[in-house]
Design an enzyme around this catalytic site. Structure first.
Site, short mmCIF file in Angstrom:
data_model
loop_
_atom_site.label_atom_id
_atom_site.label_comp_id
_atom_site.label_asym_id
_atom_site.label_seq_id
_atom_site.Cartn_x
_atom_site.Cartn_y
_atom_site.Cartn_z
CD GLN A 289 -2.56 -1.26 2.65
OE1 GLN A 289 -2.01 -1.82 3.60
NE2 GLN A 289 -3.75 -0.71 2.75
CB VAL B 250 3.28 5.92 -2.82
CG1 VAL B 250 1.79 5.62 -2.95
CG2 VAL B 250 3.52 6.94 -1.71
CG HIS C 9 -2.87 2.46 -2.13
ND1 HIS C 9 -2.86 2.34 -0.75
CD2 HIS C 9 -4.04 1.89 -2.52
CE1 HIS C 9 -3.97 1.73 -0.35
NE2 HIS C 9 -4.69 1.44 -1.40
CB CYS D 191 -0.42 11.91 -19.04
SG CYS D 191 -0.94 13.25 -20.14
N GLY E 50 2.52 -4.33 9.08
CA GLY E 50 2.53 -2.89 9.29
C GLY E 50 1.37 -2.15 8.68
CB THR E 51 -1.40 -2.66 6.79
OG1 THR E 51 -2.54 -1.97 6.28
CG2 THR E 51 -1.68 -4.14 6.89
CB SER E 52 -4.53 0.51 10.14
OG SER E 52 -5.17 0.81 8.90
CG LEU F 75 4.54 -0.62 16.69
CD1 LEU F 75 5.90 -1.30 16.91
CD2 LEU F 75 4.75 0.81 16.25
#
Length: 236
Positions: free
Chosen positions: A90, A92, A108, A116, A174-176, A201
């Protein structure tokens, strides 16, 4: 026996330990900006200079960051199991690539890519967009950050879903677990018989409990988990 098919989903937590700012703070701000102003098509329409400047600054900040032990461990796992692993991020930033990962989907978008708005082409772009460089295909100076904003469709959904449906192990790092469609992948993987693992975490908000949930820094948990996977594979 071949190695298990593994899908790893990574979020802001894995890059935070490299000093990359997480998506938003408790006040709903992203590095001092309202999310609505810098992460929506409407915000870009209102003030494209603000949005382009924001992402140019993020690109510069990420350039000084370095892959950490968690990124490196996932690249090491890919080196051992090859196309049995897909990393879905997720994030960038390009820390997975700089660590050596190649089988990777940026759902993402990417800071080092431009979209463009005239012809729709997506191309790698390391230049600052504030200078309004021309599109390499159509020549129009209508490039925007190639980042998926709220209200837009993430990239690679078909490939991701096929991998999740077919995987033996699904790992969330590491994602909610609060942003869809990524938040739904653990339930999908579990429904099709995959073992599910969370390395975070703190426990996420996932609707479906993980089979194995471990809490702590990604730089500690991920290398340890990779070592376990490689040890198990060597015994097959």
């Amino acid at each position: 026996m071949s190695a298990p098919r593994i899908v790893v989903l990574t979020g802001a937590g894995i890059s935070a330990e490299s000093g990359v700012a997480t998506f938003r703070d408790s006040g709903g701000l992203w590095e001092g900006n309202r999310v609505e102003d810098v992460a929506t098509p409407e915000g870009f329409d209102r003030d494209p200079d603000l949005v382009i400047g924001f992402y140019d600054a993020r690109r510069r900040a990420v350039a000084s960051a370095r892959p950490n032990a968690a990124h490196l461990a996932l690249a090491r796992l890919e080196g051992a199991v090859g196309d049995r692993l897909l990393v879905v991020t997720q994030n960038v930033d390009d820390l997975h690539e700089r660590a050596g990962s190649e089988r990777l989907v940026h759902m993402h978008g990417e800071l080092h890519s431009a979209l463009c708005t005239t012809c729709g082409v997506r191309r790698r772009c390391d230049a600052e967009l504030a200078g309004r460089p021309p599109c390499p295909v159509c020549g129009h100076r209508t490039l925007r950050p190639d980042v998926v904003w709220f209200g837009e469709m993430p990239y690679g959904l078909d490939r991701i879903e096929q991998a999740v449906l077919a995987c033996d192990v699904f790992v969330s790092i590491g994602t909610s677990g609060a942003v869809y469609p990524a938040a739904g992948y653990v339930a999908l993987a579990a429904a099709f018989g995959a073992r599910t693992v969370e390395l975070n975490l703190e426990p996420s908000d996932a609707a479906v409990p993980f089979d194995d949930a471990r809490t702590g820094p990604a730089t500690v948990l991920v290398p340890a988990w990779v070592d376990e996977m490689l040890s198990a594979s060597s015994k097959r």
